[in-house]
Write an enzyme that holds these catalytic residues in place. Structure first.
Site, PDB file in Angstrom:
ATOM      1  N   HIS A   1      -1.583  -2.647   7.448  1.00  0.00           N
ATOM      2  CA  HIS A   1      -1.639  -2.067   6.105  1.00  0.00           C
ATOM      3  C   HIS A   1      -2.232  -3.101   5.144  1.00  0.00           C
ATOM      4  O   HIS A   1      -1.520  -3.702   4.331  1.00  0.00           O
ATOM      5  CB  HIS A   1      -0.219  -1.671   5.697  1.00  0.00           C
TER       6      HIS A   1
ATOM      7  N   SER B   1      -2.424   2.701  -0.346  1.00  0.00           N
ATOM      8  CA  SER B   1      -1.109   3.216  -0.007  1.00  0.00           C
ATOM      9  C   SER B   1      -0.711   4.359  -0.942  1.00  0.00           C
ATOM     10  O   SER B   1      -1.407   5.366  -1.010  1.00  0.00           O
ATOM     11  CB  SER B   1      -0.106   2.065  -0.012  1.00  0.00           C
TER      12      SER B   1
ATOM     13  N   ASP C   1      -2.222   0.170  11.468  1.00  0.00           N
ATOM     14  CA  ASP C   1      -1.292   0.365  10.353  1.00  0.00           C
ATOM     15  C   ASP C   1      -0.068   1.116  10.869  1.00  0.00           C
ATOM     16  O   ASP C   1      -0.138   2.304  11.189  1.00  0.00           O
ATOM     17  CB  ASP C   1      -1.987   1.153   9.247  1.00  0.00           C
TER      18      ASP C   1
END
Length: 668
Positions: A355, A218, A324
């Site tokens: 995610h 991320s 995601d």
């Protein structure tokens, strides 16, 4: 992306065969194989572009318990908080003590993050901890436990404005990137390091050869991509997991806002209390530079790494969840294409999850692959990973396939066209251009699952177009676009386009808590532990759902951006406007007998924000089309006889939950 071993001249092979055999035997011994690395270099000297290739595998022969644990503050050479002193970022280090004694210099694995104090890392939200003297005790995740015993140094960097670092958080801007790049520079003798945050005692990284890998999920992976896009010397490889390639595309989709706040909200979430008190001016610049109109500004140009892919020296091992909905696969797709255009060595894993870190999807295979990747890229081992397939793709929960290159050879962009059907809002999809119109009214209460669940039913909030049942499997691999010509009744309008595989399947339930995984109480261990840093992590299993359709790609836009992708304007009611929506990269096989559907609608609830008005839009089907990446080209789109549409019982997965607006979400 094969990397060829350095060839030795025939004469030298003949003369030095015995010596080479002895050398290889030494390298393959546990101690030497573990610590083998490119030749030492003096601080300031760039590592060699290509390390000598030797066989072997690093082994866990060094003590994790006795490892050196220390903190250094590296000068970033910028004064983000305008206090008259250049900012220093905190760098927590763990490395083998035995190699420090011998003077052997080692490579480094780095995770630079804003989350070490506020939110934690990984599926169990681990944070850094320190002893009474401020020395690091717990390093989140498993990288330290697994790789330090194998002769690597591990470095965890607090981005500027977070945890123990100076400066301010600027969410993807110069300060974020420089926070990590300065550490790469320090590891290579090009930046200043200090033993404290405010003191003047200098320290140098004499224990490393400068060869550095950056990894992270991320936000962390985003920073890795940003540093790579500077062309930083010494950065050998990056492993971005669910990473952002353009911060504009995180907050907007061609003008359509994706969250209720901009980067200032994320900055507030991760900044240390001390930084929050001194960084008001930086916060205001984030607000002013990111208007909720969705217009492109200089702030977004600074935070777009895609144009700088031509500067990337490092290899890239990218990982992304194809479902995601936090960091959507558009980020991966445009970054991947730019790397390919510039000849960057690369590898990819694409899962069916949201995610989620691959450590929590395919743990054993992931750690083994990552180990071999780092051994190859940082230690120079010729372990064959560079000659293996480029891509691993999850086809169904826990079932993976590989491709020599990605997208696979033979993939062609094919135009598919919507056409009127037998009832309003239920049209057809095929190779021939359509004609006529379809009309729908934006209903901000509905989402893509509501539309797909009634694909064969005439409903006022969507226009659906469905192919005949496929005569053979159809694989779509890569990004897609949908060009729409729509006439609105209002001065504002938002659009959504989704691709749907209509047919029964079992998938990872990406929209449930966990985004496709269930966390179990059992633990497995990945290296040695200490009293303050466990190497044992909770196991997971796939969380699945039986569905009657699968939404596998999506995209959005503000119709007001029809004339300029970076600047919106009021629409003229009653006038047609044409705009192209970018659909996220994916790799999906629509099985034989299933149908491929395209849906065009307004607000996708929980994924984009609604416009100021409630428009009704009329699509000109002759000027509306989809360009899809079909493996095998147009000839692969083979259909059988049509079926009679009827009432659908499609349930799909649970409606998407409200996405957490910070990169990392619930599984950061």
């Amino acid at each position: 992306m094969p990397i060829r071993a350095r060839r030795t001249r025939l004469l030298w092979r003949t003369l030095l065969a015995a010596a080479l055999a002895a050398l290889i035997a030494t390298l393959m011994s546990p101690g030497a194989a573990q610590g083998a690395a490119p030749a030492p270099r003096t601080p300031g000297q760039a590592p060699r572009t290509q390390a000598p290739r030797t066989p072997g595998e690093s082994k866990p022969v060094y003590s994790y318990e006795d490892a050196i644990r220390e903190s250094v503050w590296v000068d970033t050479a910028i004064d983000g908080d305008a206090d008259g002193r250049t900012d220093r970022v905190a760098v927590d280090i763990v490395r083998p003590r035995e190699l420090d004694r011998t003077g052997r210099r080692i490579p480094v694995i780095m995770d630079a993050s804003p989350y070490y104090a506020c939110c934690g890392r990984g599926n169990e939200s681990q944070k850094k901890t320190y002893d009474a003297d401020g020395n690091p005790v717990q390093f989140p995740l498993y990288y330290d436990n697994y790789f330090v015993p194998r002769g690597y140094g591990y470095v965890a960097v607090d981005l500027a404005g977070t945890n123990r670092s100076d400066g301010c958080v600027d969410v993807g801007g110069r300060s974020d990137v420089q926070s990590a790049k300065a550490v790469v520079d320090w590891l290579n003798g090009r930046a200043r390091g200090y033993t404290s945050r405010t003191g003047n005692d200098r320290t140098k990284a004499t224990w490393t050869n400068g060869a550095t890998a950056m990894i992270g999920k991320s936000y962390d992976g985003t920073v890795a991509q940003g540093v790579a896009a500077t062309g930083a010397r010494g950065l050998k490889t990056i492993v971005p997991i669910g990473a952002i390639s353009s911060w504009y595309d995180y907050y907007f989709a061609k003008g359509a806002p994706l969250y209720g706040s901009g980067p200032d909200g994320l900055s507030n979430a991760v900044e240390s209390p001390e930084a929050r008190a001194r960084c008001g001016a930086v916060q205001q610049r984030l607000v002013d530079g990111a208007p909720r109109s969705g217009d492109w500004t200089g702030l977004w140009s600074e935070r777009n790494h895609v144009p700088d892919a031509d500067k990337v020296r490092a290899s890239v091992f990218a990982v992304h969840g194809m479902q995601d909905l936090n960091v959507r696969t558009k980020h991966f797709g445009q970054w991947w294409d730019a790397l390919a255009e510039n000849g960057v060595d690369r590898k990819v894993w694409l899962s069916q999850a949201g995610h989620v870190d691959p450590f929590d999807l395919r743990r054993g295979d992931w750690v083994r692959t990552l180990h071999r990747w780092f051994d190859h890229e940082l230690l120079g081992y010729d372990n064959g990973i560079g000659r293996e397939p480029m891509a691993d793709i999850e086809r169904s929960p826990d079932h993976w396939t590989t491709d020599r290159v990605w997208p696979p050879r033979g993939t062609r962009t094919v135009g598919l066209h919507p056409a009127e059907g037998t009832s309003p809002g239920v049209g057809t999809l095929g190779l021939r251009p359509g004609k006529g119109t379809e009309t729908f009214t934006d209903d901000r209460r509905l989402s893509e699952t509501d539309w797909a669940g009634r694909i064969d039913t005439s409903t006022p909030a969507k226009a659906g177009f469905v192919s005949k049942p496929l005569g053979r499997d159809l694989r779509l691999s890569g990004p897609a676009t949908v060009t729409v010509t729509a006439t609105p009744t209002t001065r504002t309008a938002h659009l959504s386009a989704v691709l749907v595989d209509v047919g029964p399947d079992t998938i990872r339930d990406y929209s449930a808590a966990g985004e496709g995984i269930t966390t179990l109480p059992e633990r497995t261990c990945w290296g040695p532990s200490t009293a303050g840093d466990s190497a044992c992590f909770k196991e997971t299993r796939a969380k699945t759902a039986a569905v009657d359709y699968t939404i596998f790609s999506r995209g959005w836009a503000d119709l007001g951006n029809w004339a300029d992708a970076g600047h919106g304007r009021p629409l003229t009611p009653g006038k047609p406007h044409t705009i192209t929506l970018d659909l996220a990269a994916s790799d999906h096989v629509v099985p034989k007998g299933h149908r491929l559907a395209l849906i065009v609608a307004g607000t996708d609830k929980n994924l984009i924000e609604p416009p100021a008005d409630t428009p009704t839009l009329t699509l000109d089907l002759a000027r509306t089309s989809a360009k899809l990446p079909l493996v095998g080209g147009a000839g692969a789109f083979a259909t059988t006889a049509p079926v009679t549409p009827g009432e659908s019982r499609l349930d799909g997965v649970a409606p998407p939950r409200r996405i957490n607006p910070r990169p990392g979400g619930s599984t950061s």
